[in-house]
Scaffold this motif. Structure first.
Motif, mmCIF file in Angstrom:
data_model
loop_
_atom_site.group_PDB
_atom_site.id
_atom_site.type_symbol
_atom_site.label_atom_id
_atom_site.label_comp_id
_atom_site.label_asym_id
_atom_site.label_seq_id
_atom_site.Cartn_x
_atom_site.Cartn_y
_atom_site.Cartn_z
ATOM 1 N N GLY A 1 24.860 18.132 66.108
ATOM 2 C CA GLY A 1 24.526 18.537 64.746
ATOM 3 C C GLY A 1 23.499 19.650 64.728
ATOM 4 O O GLY A 1 22.659 19.769 65.609
ATOM 5 N N THR B 1 30.532 11.536 70.095
ATOM 6 C CA THR B 1 29.981 12.778 69.567
ATOM 7 C C THR B 1 29.512 12.502 68.147
ATOM 8 O O THR B 1 30.035 11.595 67.480
ATOM 9 C CB THR B 1 31.011 13.918 69.579
ATOM 10 N N THR B 2 28.528 13.250 67.690
ATOM 11 C CA THR B 2 27.967 12.994 66.373
ATOM 12 C C THR B 2 27.356 14.264 65.803
ATOM 13 O O THR B 2 27.043 15.204 66.550
ATOM 14 C CB THR B 2 26.888 11.892 66.436
ATOM 15 N N THR B 3 27.218 14.300 64.501
ATOM 16 C CA THR B 3 26.560 15.421 63.847
ATOM 17 C C THR B 3 25.068 15.174 63.671
ATOM 18 O O THR B 3 24.374 16.002 63.092
ATOM 19 C CB THR B 3 27.192 15.690 62.464
ATOM 20 N N GLU C 1 35.275 25.529 59.399
ATOM 21 C CA GLU C 1 34.964 24.204 59.938
ATOM 22 C C GLU C 1 35.509 24.077 61.366
ATOM 23 O O GLU C 1 36.671 24.387 61.621
ATOM 24 C CB GLU C 1 35.580 23.100 59.074
ATOM 25 N N TYR D 1 25.746 11.836 58.053
ATOM 26 C CA TYR D 1 26.227 12.242 59.371
ATOM 27 C C TYR D 1 27.473 11.429 59.706
ATOM 28 O O TYR D 1 27.774 10.429 59.051
ATOM 29 C CB TYR D 1 25.180 11.967 60.465
ATOM 30 N N TYR D 2 28.162 11.849 60.751
ATOM 31 C CA TYR D 2 29.235 11.002 61.280
ATOM 32 C C TYR D 2 29.107 10.912 62.789
ATOM 33 O O TYR D 2 28.507 11.768 63.447
ATOM 34 C CB TYR D 2 30.617 11.490 60.873
#
Length: 500
Positions: free
Chosen positions: A159, A382-384, A257, A279-280
């Motif tokens: 992120g 994985t994450t933002t 995106e 967030y995701y």
């Protein structure tokens, strides 16, 4: 006259040899205890002073960091999640390994090995080599671990910007996806979608489960998918877990995106729950078992046999009832099995797995198996969430461990997944979140008091239940209490632990 044992007197040369041997050994010993001290007393004093002051500076810095971290627990998380600092620390460890080994070699030289007897020379060489190798190998292994950690941070926390809490909560979308044979990193059809709504102060968490087969839902107002489907996602065969695939096939809707599939999925989840997603995080379910194995497995209460695979699979078997510690392979099937079951029971089991991982994984477990944990998480998550927010969420996770976790699943009989009433769903979500949001005076209340202020005993659900205590009025989840007919308690409860 009594017999006297004859002891030959050592010659001056022998005495001198022993002195030189002890001196050589002393130089090696003080180099081990304080690098640079051998040079300070017998060699290049400038080199010795630089080495000693470097060691003292590092010791003082380490002591200050330790002292400050006792007052500010987030400091360690901050230092441990800043990639450039980790890179600098890794370089420092490598340089330290080389320099310390060089000081040992120089200390051996200062011991004048050529003036020692052959046997003494061999001993000094062996000890010097062992010490130099030991300290260098230790520091280089530390540099390797720092490199592994840095790689994990860079791989997972991609992120760019930190998000603010929305109405006092962080809403994190947890998505489980199948990998697609390496064509992309993540599978395009999320197999599991859960929103973790976390109170920004107390860490009190609500898990909101979304069924993958939901249809005709609306998207977040004004989003590209909302403009494309103003009356809801009503195309033929369109389900919630197909949003990502649809958006990947129509990337023009999400220009700019990097992951249009997840961007569309977030818009769908926001439209369904009326929550703003902060967030995701995506977990590759096929790699999830590596994470569970890395932390040593999880203990779950299996109430009825859980099928592993399908009857057509050669490995088809069952996880038998009982309170058991499951490895990664078994935990994955416990969470995913649908044979002789249904999607909603699987959603309940997945919440039980999340609860078990949160409650049973301690910092000590992570440290003990760190290399395996880092390797597994770096390749499957994985994450933002940006690195700078790890400190905040780590602190909230520690707070959440001591509190009840609430759940709400948007499944029948509460929700008609084929034709959902969005207003009713929004109202249910607001009610669940409000119930889990403490009043200001409750933030400082004792953990042993309930929402009504009365002192309560620990929930009975925290104790393992017998495998035969399930509701027998319909097919059961095998994990959560309840049945298909009456609903699974883990899907809608104020205390997830008691339902599992």
């Amino acid at each position: 006259m009594a017999d006297q044992t004859y002891r030959p007197q050592r010659t001056a040369a022998e005495r001198a040899s022993r002195v030189r041997f002890r001196r050589a050994m002393a130089l090696l010993l003080i180099t081990l205890l304080l690098p640079g001290s051998a040079q300070l007393v017998a060699g290049n004093r400038r080199v010795g002073r630089i080495a000693i002051w470097t060691v003292i500076g590092l010791a003082v810095t380490g002591g200050l960091v330790f002292g400050i971290s006792l007052l500010w627990h987030g400091l360690i998380f901050r230092l441990g999640t800043t990639p450039w600092l980790l890179g600098l620390f890794r370089i420092g460890l490598i340089a330290g390994a080389i320099a310390w080994a060089a000081l040992f070699v120089d200390a051996w030289r200062l011991g004048r090995p050529l003036e020692l007897e052959l046997k003494q020379r061999r001993v000094v060489v062996a000890i010097n080599g062992a010490l130099a190798f030991s300290v260098a190998a230790t520091l280089l292994f530390g540099a390797h671990l720092v490199g592994v950690h840095k790689g994990m941070v860079e791989a997972i926390f991609a992120g760019a910007e930190a998000a603010e809490a929305h109405n006092g909560r962080f809403n994190v979308l947890l998505a489980g996806a199948d990998s697609d044979g390496g064509k992309t990193r993540w599978g395009l059809r999320p197999d599991s979608l859960t929103v973790a709504s976390i109170d920004a102060v107390t860490g009190r968490t609500v898990l909101i489960g979304l069924p993958r087969n939901m249809q005709k839902f609306t998207f977040a107002d004004g989003s590209p998918m909302d403009k494309k489907f103003p009356r809801g996602f009503d195309c033929d065969g369109c389900y919630l877990n197909g949003v990502s695939t649809w958006a990947e096939d129509h990337k023009e809707l999400y220009k700019g995106e990097d992951h249009p599939g997840m961007a569309a999925t977030v818009d769908a989840v926001e439209g369904i729950t009326d929550l703003q997603i902060s967030y995701y995080a995506i977990v590759d379910l096929n790699g999830f078992q590596e994470i569970v194995d890395a932390i040593g497995g999880v203990t779950l209460n299996v109430r009825q046999p859980i099928p592993v695979g399908l009857p057509s699979d050669k490995f088809y078997t069952h996880i038998q009832p009982g309170v058991k510690k499951l490895d990664g392979w078994e935990t994955l099937w416990y969470a995913r099995a649908r044979h002789d079951s249904d999607d909603y029971s699987r959603m309940a089991r997945q919440k039980c797995v999340l609860n078990a991982i949160l409650q049973q994984t301690s910092p000590a477990d992570v440290v003990r198996h760190y290399q395996d944990v880092a390797k597994a998480t770096g390749s499957t998550i994985t994450t933002t969430i940006p690195p700078g927010e790890i400190e905040r969420f780590s602190a909230l996770a520690l707070k959440a461990k001591s509190q009840k976790i609430s759940t709400l699943s948007l499944v029948p009989p509460l929700v008609d997944t084929a034709d959902p009433n969005m207003s009713d769903i929004h109202a249910e979500v607001r009610k669940a979140v409000k119930k889990a949001t403490p009043k200001k005076e409750e933030v400082f209340a004792s953990p042993s008091t309930g929402d009504d202020g009365e002192t309560k005993a620990p929930a009975a659900g925290n104790k393992p239940k017998a495998s035969g205590d399930s509701d027998k009025s319909g097919p059961v989840t095998g994990g959560s209490l309840g049945s298909r007919n009456k609903g699974y308690q883990a899907n809608a409860t104020d205390d997830l632990a008691s339902a599992c």
